[in-house]
Design an enzyme around this catalytic site. Sequence first.
Site, PDB file in Angstrom:
ATOM      1  N   GLY A 110      -4.664   1.547  12.340  1.00 10.15           N
ATOM      2  CA  GLY A 110      -5.262   0.209  12.221  1.00 10.15           C
ATOM      3  C   GLY A 110      -5.976  -0.012  10.901  1.00 10.15           C
ATOM      4  N   ARG A 152     -10.381  -0.149   6.911  1.00  7.48           N
ATOM      5  CA  ARG A 152     -11.282  -0.616   5.849  1.00  7.48           C
ATOM      6  C   ARG A 152     -10.762  -1.876   5.174  1.00  7.48           C
ATOM      7  NH1 ARG A 152     -10.626   3.540   0.840  1.00  7.48           N
ATOM      8  NH2 ARG A 152      -8.439   4.056   1.118  1.00  7.48           N
ATOM      9  N   LYS A 197     -10.162  -5.047   0.837  1.00  9.10           N
ATOM     10  CA  LYS A 197     -10.016  -3.608   1.090  1.00  9.10           C
ATOM     11  C   LYS A 197     -11.278  -2.890   0.618  1.00  9.10           C
ATOM     12  CE  LYS A 197      -6.957   0.322   0.339  1.00  9.10           C
ATOM     13  NZ  LYS A 197      -5.650   0.736  -0.195  1.00  9.10           N
ATOM     14  N   ASP A 251     -15.991   5.472   6.567  1.00 13.54           N
ATOM     15  CA  ASP A 251     -17.033   4.490   6.251  1.00 13.54           C
ATOM     16  C   ASP A 251     -16.537   3.079   5.979  1.00 13.54           C
ATOM     17  OD1 ASP A 251     -15.781   4.864   3.880  1.00 13.54           O
ATOM     18  OD2 ASP A 251     -17.490   5.707   2.808  1.00 13.54           O
ATOM     19  N   GLY A 252     -15.215   2.896   5.952  1.00 16.19           N
ATOM     20  CA  GLY A 252     -14.702   1.542   5.716  1.00 16.19           C
ATOM     21  C   GLY A 252     -14.790   1.098   4.264  1.00 16.19           C
ATOM     22  N   ARG A 293       3.094  -3.991   9.209  1.00 16.31           N
ATOM     23  CA  ARG A 293       3.760  -2.717   8.912  1.00 16.31           C
ATOM     24  C   ARG A 293       4.604  -2.273  10.112  1.00 16.31           C
ATOM     25  NH1 ARG A 293      -0.857  -0.635   5.757  1.00 16.31           N
ATOM     26  NH2 ARG A 293      -1.915  -2.566   5.236  1.00 16.31           N
ATOM     27  N   ASP A 297       2.807   3.613   8.482  1.00 18.43           N
ATOM     28  CA  ASP A 297       1.763   2.589   8.435  1.00 18.43           C
ATOM     29  C   ASP A 297       1.538   2.103   7.003  1.00 18.43           C
ATOM     30  OD1 ASP A 297       0.803   5.331   8.207  1.00 18.43           O
ATOM     31  OD2 ASP A 297      -1.159   4.436   7.842  1.00 18.43           O
ATOM     32  N   ASN A 298       2.237   2.701   6.044  1.00 22.02           N
ATOM     33  CA  ASN A 298       2.044   2.300   4.652  1.00 22.02           C
ATOM     34  C   ASN A 298       3.283   1.650   4.070  1.00 22.02           C
ATOM     35  OD1 ASN A 298      -0.578   3.212   4.598  1.00 22.02           O
ATOM     36  ND2 ASN A 298      -0.052   5.225   3.789  1.00 22.02           N
ATOM     37  N   ASP A 306      -0.184  -0.724   0.099  1.00 24.45           N
ATOM     38  CA  ASP A 306      -1.119   0.397   0.211  1.00 24.45           C
ATOM     39  C   ASP A 306      -1.034   1.378  -0.954  1.00 24.45           C
ATOM     40  OD1 ASP A 306      -2.151  -0.688   2.460  1.00 24.45           O
ATOM     41  OD2 ASP A 306      -1.852   1.053   3.734  1.00 24.45           O
TER      42      ASP A 306
HETATM   43  P1  AMP Z   1      -4.168   5.483   4.361  1.00 23.60           P
HETATM   44  O1  AMP Z   1      -3.620   6.868   4.315  1.00 23.60           O
HETATM   45  O2  AMP Z   1      -5.071   5.131   3.235  1.00 23.60           O
HETATM   46  O3  AMP Z   1      -3.085   4.500   4.544  1.00 23.60           O
HETATM   47  O4  AMP Z   1      -5.118   5.410   5.652  1.00 23.60           O
HETATM   48  C1  AMP Z   1      -4.724   5.847   6.916  1.00 23.60           C
HETATM   49  C2  AMP Z   1      -5.649   5.282   7.952  1.00 23.60           C
HETATM   50  O5  AMP Z   1      -6.998   5.663   7.686  1.00 23.60           O
HETATM   51  C3  AMP Z   1      -5.646   3.768   8.029  1.00 23.60           C
HETATM   52  O6  AMP Z   1      -5.822   3.418   9.375  1.00 23.60           O
HETATM   53  C4  AMP Z   1      -6.845   3.388   7.205  1.00 23.60           C
HETATM   54  O7  AMP Z   1      -7.368   2.154   7.564  1.00 23.60           O
HETATM   55  C5  AMP Z   1      -7.820   4.514   7.530  1.00 23.60           C
HETATM   56  N1  AMP Z   1      -8.784   4.756   6.440  1.00 23.60           N
HETATM   57  C6  AMP Z   1      -8.548   5.296   5.229  1.00 23.60           C
HETATM   58  N2  AMP Z   1      -9.684   5.380   4.508  1.00 23.60           N
HETATM   59  C7  AMP Z   1     -10.668   4.861   5.272  1.00 23.60           C
HETATM   60  C8  AMP Z   1     -12.068   4.651   5.102  1.00 23.60           C
HETATM   61  N3  AMP Z   1     -12.711   4.997   3.991  1.00 23.60           N
HETATM   62  N4  AMP Z   1     -12.736   4.087   6.120  1.00 23.60           N
HETATM   63  C9  AMP Z   1     -12.121   3.735   7.249  1.00 23.60           C
HETATM   64  N5  AMP Z   1     -10.824   3.909   7.489  1.00 23.60           N
HETATM   65  C10 AMP Z   1     -10.089   4.462   6.512  1.00 23.60           C
HETATM   66 MG    MG Z   2      -2.673   2.657   4.668  1.00 19.08          MG
END
Ligand code: AMP
Ligand code: MG
Length: 561
Positions: free
Chosen positions: A133, A136, A155, A167-168, A232, A312-313, A322
């Site tokens: 989901g 962030r 973002k 931490d979002g 996605r 998811d990307n 992403d």
């Molecule tokens: P990503 O590999 O960046 O596509 O992230 C994979 C998952 O981790 C996705 O659901 C992102 O929303 C979540 N995510 C990545 N970094 C953060 C963050 N700093 N805070 C919250 N969720 C994150």
């Molecule tokens: Mg992602």
Amino acid sequence: MIHDWHPKCLIPVQIHPQKLPRITKNPSTITHMRTLTFDNRLTRELPQDPIKPVYQRQVANALWSMAQPTPVKNPQLLAYSPDVANLLGLTPADMQDSELIQTLGGNGALAGMMTYATRYGGHQFGHWAGQLGDGRAIYLGELIHAGKRFELQLKGAGETPYSRSADGRAVLRSSLREFLCSEAMHHLGIPTTRALSLVSTGDLVRRDMFYNGNPEMEPGAIVCRVAPSFTRPGHFELMANKGEHHLLKRFIGFTIDRDFSQWLAATGLPLDQHNPSPELIEAWFEEICERTAILMAHWMRVGFVHGVMNTDNLSIIGLTIDYGPYGWIDHFDPEWTPNTTDAQGKRYCFGRQPDVARWNMERLADALATLLPDTEGLADAISHYDHTYIKHLTQSLAGKFGLGPWQDSDGDLVNRIFELMTRAEIDMTLFFSKLAELDLAQPSINTISPAFYTESGLKQFGNDIQQWLNTYAKRIQQNKQSPKQRIEKMQAYNPRYVLRNYMAQEAIDCLINDGDNKRLLSLLALLKNPYTQQPGMEQFEQKRPDWARQKAGCSMLSCSS
Ligand code: AMP
Ligand code: MG
């Protein structure tokens, strides 16, 4: 109006606040942004998670949850894309509007906006990862301008129900990379999400960049991303995995109606938005396969390596999405991956991208199969992926090498030079620029020698490459096209300027160490015309400098962002 949201327990610390530049003219005066048009179809039409407070949890039978950006200390606009602003109907004066800048930094929302996060899952590094989901990324709703619809997302805007104990937030270095690269990709003619703005938050974010137990505080930032849709494959996969077939059908119907309307009209197929027919689902999946295959051929053409091609990307509408630990090929090497987490497995290395995208399409097919009587149509669509990729790849290669119409025997010619480029360490972008300059009557390795990274490479493989150039020149002479046509074609397929990893890193260093955004802005301007030689910009037509060979951010990128 800026909504008055209460910051969560957040104790921001500033680093070099005086150093970060801003292009905000007069931040002390709060102006009021004129009204923009929003039509938030997704939240209006699709089921909402009934729980309102933001805490991290598993969500069922819903597509989206309420989420509001967590306010930041001191948002400053570091850069924006005039092109994207224009696309959204925002004038340069609007981009200086303090209410808009506050909004782009997560301190409020404009009239008509709707803020939320969506629920999706995905396969990460080949394994089902369950619910992921928008952890962030917080949507600001669907803006309508000039008859077009754009989803906006912040973002790095703070926690959502999908933040998975993180931490979002996002750090400035990764935000700058996303901002610059999405614009660069667009100007290369490659489908991508866009970026409106890069805003520093004035807050610090804790990150362990090298995953070695030494976290540091880094400046935070927020990018406002823009795309017709951020959906996605993972959205559909999660619903199928949870057996939410009713919602899955509904979301497919919605997506076809909102995001594929032109395609739908061209097919002439009827759409029941609540119960799309098997025939339509199969045709739609074939379209997704086609767009994804075309995207892969583009990435391979320019030497872009995404770095984390989890399901998811990937975008359902065929955009690059992403931007994380992505990188650009300097020395041609199909096994190169920019992502430190992938250094061993190399699942997402340059040469595997088309196969991984196909694997991702198969995972989407698995999800859709839960609604269909048989899988024949889905299998045909996967074959369509293969054909489309080969068609577009060979077209690209014919353009890159200036071959004229592709001939079957060209495969051997092209593979031979790719093998030599890998072994001799030859720069991909520079090689193709130089190849266009080759004297076909007297082909000489001297024309392309600036693209070699080492003397030893030139010495060891010089003869082989000279031989290849002789064969190549003979092949070109079979061309029906004139030399001028050939050169123009090569220049249209081969960018002179790409966002080499070290270039983005230099812009980051200038911004963080010296508070100077000039490098960022000059790269933004340079990369707007990547196929045209620009006077005074010769330094960016060179291969990667030696100092950048092993430097973090220039050769290897961490997922920590
Ligand atoms: P990503 O590999 O960046 O596509 O992230 C994979 C998952 O981790 C996705 O659901 C992102 O929303 C979540 N995510 C990545 N970094 C953060 C963050 N700093 N805070 C919250 N969720 C994150
Ligand atoms: Mg992602």
